[in-house]
Design a protein around this motif. Sequence first.
Motif, short mmCIF file in Angstrom:
data_model
loop_
_atom_site.label_atom_id
_atom_site.label_comp_id
_atom_site.label_asym_id
_atom_site.label_seq_id
_atom_site.Cartn_x
_atom_site.Cartn_y
_atom_site.Cartn_z
N LYS A 141 0.84 -1.21 0.00
CA LYS A 141 0.00 0.00 0.00
C LYS A 141 0.87 1.27 0.00
CE LYS A 141 -3.79 1.79 2.69
NZ LYS A 141 -3.33 2.35 3.94
N ARG A 142 1.92 1.24 0.82
CA ARG A 142 2.78 2.43 0.91
C ARG A 142 3.60 2.62 -0.37
NH1 ARG A 142 4.87 2.20 7.15
NH2 ARG A 142 4.01 4.21 7.70
N GLU A 160 2.63 1.78 -3.37
CA GLU A 160 1.70 2.33 -4.38
C GLU A 160 1.46 3.82 -4.12
OE1 GLU A 160 -0.82 -1.74 -5.32
OE2 GLU A 160 -1.75 -0.19 -4.09
N GLN A 161 1.31 4.15 -2.82
CA GLN A 161 1.07 5.55 -2.45
C GLN A 161 2.24 6.44 -2.89
OE1 GLN A 161 0.57 6.07 1.81
NE2 GLN A 161 0.76 8.31 1.63
N LEU A 162 3.47 5.94 -2.64
CA LEU A 162 4.66 6.71 -3.01
C LEU A 162 4.75 6.91 -4.52
CD1 LEU A 162 7.45 7.94 -1.98
CD2 LEU A 162 8.43 5.78 -2.64
N MET A 209 2.37 6.80 -6.69
CA MET A 209 1.28 7.66 -7.19
C MET A 209 1.60 9.12 -6.90
SD MET A 209 -2.27 6.16 -7.62
CE MET A 209 -3.18 6.81 -6.28
N THR A 210 2.01 9.41 -5.65
CA THR A 210 2.32 10.81 -5.29
C THR A 210 3.45 11.33 -6.18
OG1 THR A 210 1.88 10.13 -3.02
CG2 THR A 210 2.77 12.34 -3.31
N MET A 263 6.15 11.30 3.43
CA MET A 263 5.71 10.13 4.22
C MET A 263 6.52 10.02 5.51
SD MET A 263 5.15 7.47 1.07
CE MET A 263 4.23 6.17 1.84
#
Length: 345
Positions: A275-276, A278-280, A282-283, A310
Amino acid sequence: MAARGKVAAFRLPPLPTIGEIIKLFRLKALKQLSQNFLLDLRLTDKIVKQAGELKNAHVCEVGPGPGGITRSILSAGVEQLLLIEKDARFIPGLQMLSEAAPGKVRIVHGDILTYKMEKAFPKHLKKDWEDEPPDIHIIGNLPFSVSTPLIIKWLESVSKRDGPFTYGRTQMTLTFQKEVGERLTANPGSNQRSRLSIMAQHLCTVENCFIIPGQAFVPKPEVDVSVVHFTPLVQPKIQQPFELVEKVVRSVFQFRRKYCFRGIETLFPENGRLKRTEQLMMTANVDPTLRPFQLSMSQFRNLCNAYRKMCDEDPSLFVFNYREELRQKKMTETLLGSTGQPEQT
Ligand code: SAM
């Protein structure tokens, strides 16, 4: 490539040749110390020219050895030359050169990896970071085993503006194994693109000036040699602390041939890793299926900025160590044995 500086602004009195100095002081190159000497003064002049205009400049030469490059630096008409040499056998030959250029040379018998460069030059030479580079240059043909750790140390110093960069954007002209020179200057998509490319190019303008064939050295090394020139940038391309950039870049290149998300995953603990990651991605707006060597500098910058955000939200993240997690996991598995239960002793 256009040559930068001029050589021969100062005429040294007649001196024994470098070959004669080597014989006179019995300076046999020590293979275990990777000592390879340059005896051809046209070549040492060519290296020194890459540093730029040296007339009245303050120069530090690292690893002068028998003094070939030293002579070219003195001939360029420098104001002051600081020599830092680790091997005591070279000091008498360097003293002979110092006598030929009275008042100009300071010889330090020491190790460049520990020498305090922040005190090496007069204070009045200091320039603001945003100004032109100071009239201070570092030049050296060091063993490869020293030049790579040294440039990593100095890149960190560029980022922190300490060491030789206390004086401003001090320029460096250094030699490296040809392959390291290619890595230092590699563009996105190149086979040589690596951690070193990003760390160097985000902090400096890096120029691979020319190649010296191995046979130009005595004794001849196994490889050819690159002369590389560095000028620290006014604004680093990634405006984050050195340690953070280093961590992100090292993680990305950990799996060179895989998609970049594979390396980026290692920035996060197992719990919530996917999840993290993917978040990184995407951002940062980075395609996770790019290979590490395909990423541009601005993509690295976005990754570092997003990771910083983050880390600010969860400060435990920056100290997370993937290898340590793996080690702990292995230890637990060993302790529990294959049954998943603690082993009976
Ligand atoms: N500059 C000379 C030339 O081009 O002929 C000598 C080059 S030789 C490859 C490297 C020189 O660096 C040797 O004189 C060696 O003793 C010196 N050296 C090696 N490690 C050093 C260190 N950590 N600090 C200062 N000098 C070092």
